[in-house]
Design an enzyme around this catalytic site. Sequence first.
Site, short mmCIF file in Angstrom:
data_model
loop_
_atom_site.label_atom_id
_atom_site.label_comp_id
_atom_site.label_asym_id
_atom_site.label_seq_id
_atom_site.Cartn_x
_atom_site.Cartn_y
_atom_site.Cartn_z
N TYR A 59 0.83 -1.20 0.00
CA TYR A 59 0.00 0.00 0.00
C TYR A 59 0.87 1.26 0.00
O TYR A 59 0.86 2.04 -0.93
CB TYR A 59 -0.89 0.03 1.25
CG TYR A 59 -2.20 -0.72 1.16
CD1 TYR A 59 -2.38 -1.79 0.29
CD2 TYR A 59 -3.28 -0.35 1.96
CE1 TYR A 59 -3.59 -2.47 0.23
CE2 TYR A 59 -4.50 -1.02 1.91
CZ TYR A 59 -4.65 -2.08 1.04
OH TYR A 59 -5.84 -2.74 1.00
N SER A 60 1.65 1.43 1.10
CA SER A 60 2.36 2.70 1.31
C SER A 60 3.44 2.93 0.27
O SER A 60 4.05 2.01 -0.25
CB SER A 60 3.01 2.70 2.69
OG SER A 60 2.06 2.44 3.68
N GLU B 144 -8.19 -5.31 8.92
CA GLU B 144 -6.92 -5.06 9.61
C GLU B 144 -7.20 -4.62 11.04
O GLU B 144 -6.39 -4.81 11.93
CB GLU B 144 -6.15 -3.97 8.84
CG GLU B 144 -4.70 -3.82 9.26
CD GLU B 144 -3.95 -2.76 8.47
OE1 GLU B 144 -4.48 -2.24 7.48
OE2 GLU B 144 -2.82 -2.45 8.86
N SER C 92 -2.28 6.09 11.56
CA SER C 92 -1.59 6.61 12.75
C SER C 92 -2.62 7.06 13.78
O SER C 92 -3.80 7.27 13.45
CB SER C 92 -0.70 7.79 12.37
OG SER C 92 -1.51 8.93 12.12
N ASN C 93 -2.19 7.23 15.01
CA ASN C 93 -3.13 7.64 16.04
C ASN C 93 -3.69 9.04 15.78
O ASN C 93 -4.82 9.35 16.17
CB ASN C 93 -2.48 7.54 17.42
CG ASN C 93 -2.38 6.08 17.87
OD1 ASN C 93 -2.58 5.17 17.06
ND2 ASN C 93 -2.09 5.86 19.14
N GLU C 94 -2.92 9.86 15.07
CA GLU C 94 -3.46 11.18 14.69
C GLU C 94 -4.59 10.99 13.68
O GLU C 94 -5.63 11.65 13.77
CB GLU C 94 -2.37 12.07 14.08
CG GLU C 94 -1.32 12.55 15.07
CD GLU C 94 -0.35 11.46 15.50
OE1 GLU C 94 -0.01 10.60 14.65
OE2 GLU C 94 0.04 11.45 16.67
C1 LIG Z 1 7.03 -0.83 11.12
C2 LIG Z 1 6.09 -0.43 10.04
C3 LIG Z 1 5.50 -1.40 9.26
C4 LIG Z 1 4.67 -1.05 8.20
N1 LIG Z 1 4.17 -2.04 7.38
C5 LIG Z 1 3.50 -1.70 6.25
C6 LIG Z 1 3.12 -2.67 5.29
O1 LIG Z 1 3.37 -3.87 5.46
N2 LIG Z 1 2.51 -2.27 4.16
C7 LIG Z 1 2.21 -0.96 3.92
O2 LIG Z 1 1.64 -0.68 2.88
N3 LIG Z 1 2.54 -0.01 4.82
C8 LIG Z 1 3.19 -0.34 5.97
N4 LIG Z 1 3.57 0.64 6.87
C9 LIG Z 1 3.35 2.04 6.54
C10 LIG Z 1 2.39 2.77 7.43
O3 LIG Z 1 1.09 2.46 7.12
C11 LIG Z 1 2.71 4.28 7.32
O4 LIG Z 1 3.91 4.50 7.99
C12 LIG Z 1 1.64 5.14 7.87
O5 LIG Z 1 0.54 5.16 7.03
C13 LIG Z 1 2.10 6.59 8.09
O6 LIG Z 1 2.64 7.11 6.92
P1 LIG Z 1 4.05 7.84 6.90
O7 LIG Z 1 5.00 6.98 7.62
O8 LIG Z 1 4.36 8.20 5.51
O9 LIG Z 1 3.86 9.13 7.78
P2 LIG Z 1 3.13 10.49 7.31
O10 LIG Z 1 1.82 10.16 6.73
O11 LIG Z 1 4.06 11.31 6.56
O12 LIG Z 1 2.85 11.15 8.73
C14 LIG Z 1 3.81 11.91 9.45
C15 LIG Z 1 3.13 12.46 10.68
O13 LIG Z 1 2.07 13.31 10.28
C16 LIG Z 1 0.86 12.92 10.89
N5 LIG Z 1 -0.26 13.27 10.05
C17 LIG Z 1 -0.45 12.93 8.75
N6 LIG Z 1 -1.62 13.43 8.31
C18 LIG Z 1 -2.18 14.09 9.36
C19 LIG Z 1 -3.42 14.80 9.55
N7 LIG Z 1 -4.30 14.94 8.56
N8 LIG Z 1 -3.67 15.33 10.76
C20 LIG Z 1 -2.79 15.18 11.79
N9 LIG Z 1 -1.60 14.51 11.66
C21 LIG Z 1 -1.32 13.98 10.46
C22 LIG Z 1 1.03 11.44 11.09
O14 LIG Z 1 0.15 10.93 12.08
C23 LIG Z 1 2.47 11.36 11.52
O15 LIG Z 1 2.59 11.68 12.88
C24 LIG Z 1 4.39 0.31 7.96
C25 LIG Z 1 4.95 1.29 8.77
C26 LIG Z 1 5.80 0.94 9.80
C27 LIG Z 1 6.41 2.02 10.64
#
Ligand SMILES: Cc1cc2nc3c(=O)[nH]c(=O)nc-3n(C[C@H](O)[C@H](O)[C@H](O)COP(=O)(O)OP(=O)(O)OC[C@H]3O[C@@H](n4cnc5c(N)ncnc54)[C@H](O)[C@@H]3O)c2cc1C
Lengths: 347, 398
Positions: free
Chosen positions: B128-129, B244, B381-383
């Site tokens: 996904y990501s 999920e 994320s929790n946010e």
């Molecule tokens: C250990 C691990 C395993 C994972 N496994 C998978 C996997 O198997 N497959 C897959 O597809 N993905 C996976 N992920 C990805 C995961 O789903 C993303 O990390 C997650 O969606 C957050 O995206 P980002 O890391 O790009 O952070 P960002 O989206 O860039 O967020 C950065 C910060 O901004 C905050 N934020 C973003 N938007 C808002 C908003 N509108 N309001 C307030 N705050 C906001 C977030 O909460 C965070 O604190 C994994 C991630 C981790 C860390």
Amino acid sequence: MNFELTEERQMLQDSLRRYLAGAEGDIWAGLAELGVIGALFSEEQGGFGGAGFDMAVVFEELGRADLTIPLIDNALLPGLLMVAGGQDVEGLIGGAQRLALAHGETAARYDLNWVETRAEGNRLTGEKTVVVGAEDADSLIVSARHSGVACDEQGIGLWLVAKDAPGLQIRGYDIAQGGRAAEVSLTDVEAKPLIAEAGSELAKAFAAATLAEMAQCLGAMDICVAMTQEYLTTRKQFGRPIGTFQALTHRLVDVVVAVEQARSMVILAAGHLEADAKTRDLHIAAAKNLFGRSGRLVSEECIQMHGGIGMTEEYALGRYAKRITMSDHRFGDTDHHLERFIDLGAA
Amino acid sequence: MDLSFNEEDLAFRAEVQDFIAQKLPAELADKVRLNKGLSKADHDFWHAQLNEKGWLAPNWPKRFGGAEWGAVRRHIFEEECALAFAPRIVPFGLAMLGPVLQKFGSQEQQDYWLPRILNGDDWWCQGYSEPGAGSDLAALKTRAVRDGDHYVVNGQKTWTTLGQHANMIFCLVRTDVEAKKQEGISFLLIDMDSPGVEVRPITLIDGGVEVNEVWLTDVRVPVENLVGEENKGWTYAKYLLTHERTNIAGVGYSRAGLDNVKRIAGRAMSGGRPLIENPHFAARVAQVEIDLMAMSTTNLRIISKAAAGQAPGIESSLLKIKGTQIRQEITDLTRRAVGPQALPFVSEEVESNTPLPDAFDAGAVAASYFNNRKLSIFGGSNEIQREIYAKQMMRDAK
Ligand SMILES: Cc1cc2nc3c(=O)[nH]c(=O)nc-3n(C[C@H](O)[C@H](O)[C@H](O)COP(=O)(O)OP(=O)(O)OC[C@H]3O[C@@H](n4cnc5c(N)ncnc54)[C@H](O)[C@@H]3O)c2cc1C
């Protein structure tokens, strides 16, 4: 009142920051050459600093650098104990010599006086745990008990042990904040006496080491704030910088509040390092308790606000956050110092 | 109100305990408890044990080989597995893709892929990501262009958990660049042995390699690997996310973690007495335990509604927030408990040549603390959970 650094310390800070920005090769020698190790010791001790604020300046800069340099464990802490034992620290200040203190034991947790390693005359037997920098040291300072029971403040002495002494075993491993530590086991090891009754000198050296650890942690906190501030303005999701979400920016401000509180505590602790033992320890305990709490907030929040990238080893933020977290496991943690603060305040 | 589990539930709990006692080797449970990192073979072994019993897919309908348990049974099962330190069921095939194929897949896809998931023939990972599409998943850029009876896929996925073990990846890809963000996305099954797929490991701050980058360069994917309709992938992706979210509160993990903290703090000494008798430490443990008591009931309240035929909806955001806070708090307590012994550290890349000191039989507690920072980042994320819930509340107020 004046919260500005003196001109000398300002210069030390500037040159150290410049050096660390591009440092490569033998950094230890580079630091010695810059006078950084000398800045940790007073003139009578053979250096040209030695005050709490000298230490704060040096270690804050080290904490800002993305490096793990065991200056506390291989220079400051053992150096102060050498001085207390009447030894000269010229080699240490010049960078030619490195030492480490083997003191911690499994049952001691963070209790400074808990020593079960035994001294029979000048022969030592016991187990020391998580001795940071042991492998890099030319020789070890080892604490052992010549009288009393495990938790007595009296009856603890310090000895010097050569690295090749028969009966000494060192088993090293990596540690979470970077660098190495070791399990040190001693079986009837011949040692050279350094201080016969070391309780108060240990407390004094540990106070300085704790201050240094906090200053280092503060430097890392500043970097975490700067990196998060930068990231919130550059990382875009939903078509806008994530720094436009108040849910994040307000929390970043809470982090800044915690860091400023921590900065004040370094100043307070540094300013009381030469005070009487009780005043000194009260301030150190207060500061280290606050650092434990602030440090956790800063490291956890900055990782969270970065999302996944904040958890990777390759990106510096995670490494800084890791050092901040592990700092709570050195020289007494949040709870240990809370208890000390209460005890010292009540006594 | 009736706060007790019924007779059948209790009998089921005993059956689960019995099964685990017979099938879970002590060495494997120790690996989980000590956070040692499981190999592919470890996962495969545990999956096979569960599959033989018919318990590998608790939420699948019986006709697909699942256990078809209601929410309460699932809760009991998950809790017992966690308390025994059984490996968790790797969710990608079983909890994520399976339900999507069952609802939106073709007959052929169901017949082919579902048994292979149960039998462990395929190891799936979730694509996904992307670097630019995390919280804002719909911003994904990986492109799939139709070319005869294939799609040609180009792009990059990231954070792909356990992608190093996987031979298959389900991906969200963009098939229409003109449409609105959510409307140009398709759900594609990609064979990772295809030319043009490259997996690059990412080391996390716990020293472990559990996530990866997956690079896709001119990868040819047969059109029969499209799930459902082209450009309808967002609907399927969202459906998957609701699955999920089962067990999102992780109450079982928290209970196991708390038991573990108490055990460690019974061994670690402080001032000549076990740490667990230290009032400050005991207070920290008690506070988490109280939170967990409440959480456990909150969780049951919410999931038992689902058992009666109501889907666990937006409340799952609340479970995610509090559940992960509690789990993270417990990893914090665990590293605190061992004091200076939290420092020793092995990374998967640099195997230590000396055994690490572990006087309290606690395992890699600092690593576990760092690793579990992920709980509040992934799975929405929790946010983002707060956003979802807050928006709904404000809508409801109107
Ligand atoms: C250990 C691990 C395993 C994972 N496994 C998978 C996997 O198997 N497959 C897959 O597809 N993905 C996976 N992920 C990805 C995961 O789903 C993303 O990390 C997650 O969606 C957050 O995206 P980002 O890391 O790009 O952070 P960002 O989206 O860039 O967020 C950065 C910060 O901004 C905050 N934020 C973003 N938007 C808002 C908003 N509108 N309001 C307030 N705050 C906001 C977030 O909460 C965070 O604190 C994994 C991630 C981790 C860390």
